[in-house]
Design a protein around this motif. Structure first.
Motif, PDB file in Angstrom:
ATOM      1  N   SER A 238       0.914  -1.075  -0.007  1.00  0.00           N
ATOM      2  CA  SER A 238      -0.021   0.042   0.014  1.00  0.00           C
ATOM      3  C   SER A 238       0.800   1.104  -0.071  1.00  0.00           C
ATOM      4  CB  SER A 238      -0.841   0.160   1.310  1.00  0.00           C
ATOM      5  OG  SER A 238      -0.147  -0.013   2.374  1.00  0.00           O
ATOM      6  N   TYR A 239       2.156   1.070   0.381  1.00  0.00           N
ATOM      7  CA  TYR A 239       3.014   2.441   0.539  1.00  0.00           C
ATOM      8  C   TYR A 239       4.138   2.215  -0.206  1.00  0.00           C
ATOM      9  CZ  TYR A 239       4.852   6.516   2.689  1.00  0.00           C
ATOM     10  OH  TYR A 239       5.437   7.668   2.785  1.00  0.00           O
ATOM     11  N   HIS A 240       5.187   1.283   0.181  1.00  0.00           N
ATOM     12  CA  HIS A 240       6.595   1.245  -0.593  1.00  0.00           C
ATOM     13  C   HIS A 240       6.313   0.925  -1.980  1.00  0.00           C
ATOM     14  CE1 HIS A 240       8.378   1.694   3.310  1.00  0.00           C
ATOM     15  NE2 HIS A 240       7.696   0.909   3.874  1.00  0.00           N
ATOM     16  N   LYS A 241       5.735  -0.001  -2.509  1.00  0.00           N
ATOM     17  CA  LYS A 241       5.647  -0.380  -3.663  1.00  0.00           C
ATOM     18  C   LYS A 241       4.995   0.854  -4.746  1.00  0.00           C
ATOM     19  CE  LYS A 241       3.729  -3.963  -6.740  1.00  0.00           C
ATOM     20  NZ  LYS A 241       2.772  -5.243  -6.638  1.00  0.00           N
ATOM     21  N   PRO A 242       3.787   1.539  -4.288  1.00  0.00           N
ATOM     22  CA  PRO A 242       3.578   2.646  -5.151  1.00  0.00           C
ATOM     23  C   PRO A 242       4.526   3.584  -5.143  1.00  0.00           C
ATOM     24  CG  PRO A 242       1.798   1.882  -3.737  1.00  0.00           C
ATOM     25  CD  PRO A 242       2.945   1.118  -3.353  1.00  0.00           C
ATOM     26  N   TRP A 243       5.107   4.158  -4.345  1.00  0.00           N
ATOM     27  CA  TRP A 243       6.164   5.186  -4.190  1.00  0.00           C
ATOM     28  C   TRP A 243       7.331   4.702  -5.041  1.00  0.00           C
ATOM     29  CZ3 TRP A 243       6.343   9.896  -3.588  1.00  0.00           C
ATOM     30  CH2 TRP A 243       5.571  10.458  -2.860  1.00  0.00           C
ATOM     31  N   THR A 244       7.675   3.477  -4.822  1.00  0.00           N
ATOM     32  CA  THR A 244       8.830   3.253  -5.875  1.00  0.00           C
ATOM     33  C   THR A 244       8.550   3.016  -7.100  1.00  0.00           C
ATOM     34  OG1 THR A 244       9.626   1.452  -4.043  1.00  0.00           O
ATOM     35  CG2 THR A 244      10.491   1.306  -6.366  1.00  0.00           C
TER      36      THR A 244
ATOM     37  N   ARG B  14       2.602  11.192   1.640  1.00  0.00           N
ATOM     38  CA  ARG B  14       3.810  10.960   2.256  1.00  0.00           C
ATOM     39  C   ARG B  14       3.290  10.647   3.923  1.00  0.00           C
ATOM     40  NH1 ARG B  14       9.154  12.474   0.455  1.00  0.00           N
ATOM     41  NH2 ARG B  14      10.441  10.806   1.876  1.00  0.00           N
ATOM     42  N   ASP B  15       3.922   9.563   4.393  1.00  0.00           N
ATOM     43  CA  ASP B  15       3.899   9.343   5.548  1.00  0.00           C
ATOM     44  C   ASP B  15       5.177   8.775   6.364  1.00  0.00           C
ATOM     45  OD1 ASP B  15       3.131   8.376   8.376  1.00  0.00           O
ATOM     46  OD2 ASP B  15       1.339   7.006   7.594  1.00  0.00           O
ATOM     47  N   TYR B  16       5.733   9.561   6.987  1.00  0.00           N
ATOM     48  CA  TYR B  16       7.240   9.339   7.447  1.00  0.00           C
ATOM     49  C   TYR B  16       7.063   8.229   8.834  1.00  0.00           C
ATOM     50  CZ  TYR B  16       8.600  13.376   5.088  1.00  0.00           C
ATOM     51  OH  TYR B  16       8.810  14.534   4.149  1.00  0.00           O
ATOM     52  N   GLU B  17       5.832   7.795   9.237  1.00  0.00           N
ATOM     53  CA  GLU B  17       5.859   6.686  10.123  1.00  0.00           C
ATOM     54  C   GLU B  17       5.921   5.390   9.241  1.00  0.00           C
ATOM     55  OE1 GLU B  17       5.356   6.610  13.592  1.00  0.00           O
ATOM     56  OE2 GLU B  17       5.916   8.739  13.518  1.00  0.00           O
TER      57      GLU B  17
END
Length: 132
Positions: A26-32, A72-75
């Motif tokens: 949900s987060y790392h893959k889409p950002w990459t 963006r979510d730094y946590e």
């Protein structure tokens, strides 16, 4: 690289980021995917392999439109922290957080008598070889 290739695939791995983590899909893959598609990235695809579990996932494909990155979510970017501590005593109360905040225990290197004997033997052997 010489010659023409239909696809050039990059295999990436990490000892820190895990595919089975809560935020990978949900987060790392889409950002990459988003960041690699913005640049003139030279690879056709990127496959991420999780060293921890042996799982793999396609995290970029040049032929597929980039998904919108999440907010963006730094946590979620903190990742995994692995800590190795001492052997814990039995039947005693231990305060882990205090223990992990302590400075590392570093022992001074000990001279090995065996190494010194081996060095002397090697040195003597070289002297004998030079004489011959």
């Amino acid at each position: 690289m010489s010659g023409e290739y239909e696809e050039v695939i990059l295999i990436a791995f990490s000892e820190i980021l895990e595919i089975r983590s809560k935020y990978f899909d949900s987060y790392h893959k889409p950002w990459t995917w988003h960041l690699l598609s913005k640049e003139s990235f030279p690879f056709s695809k990127v496959i991420f392999v999780c060293k921890q579990h042996g799982d793999s996932a396609l995290v970029f494909d040049k032929n597929i439109q980039s998904p919108q990155p999440p907010e963006r979510d730094y946590e979620k970017e903190l990742g995994v922290t692995r800590i190795s501590g001492p052997i814990l005593p039995l039947e005693e109360e231990v305060k882990l957080y205090e223990m992990f905040d302590n400075k590392p225990l570093i022992r001074p290197p000990q001279k090995s008598k065996l190494k010194n004997k081996k060095r002397k033997a090697q040195k003597n052997a070289r002297k004998i070889n030079r004489k011959n």
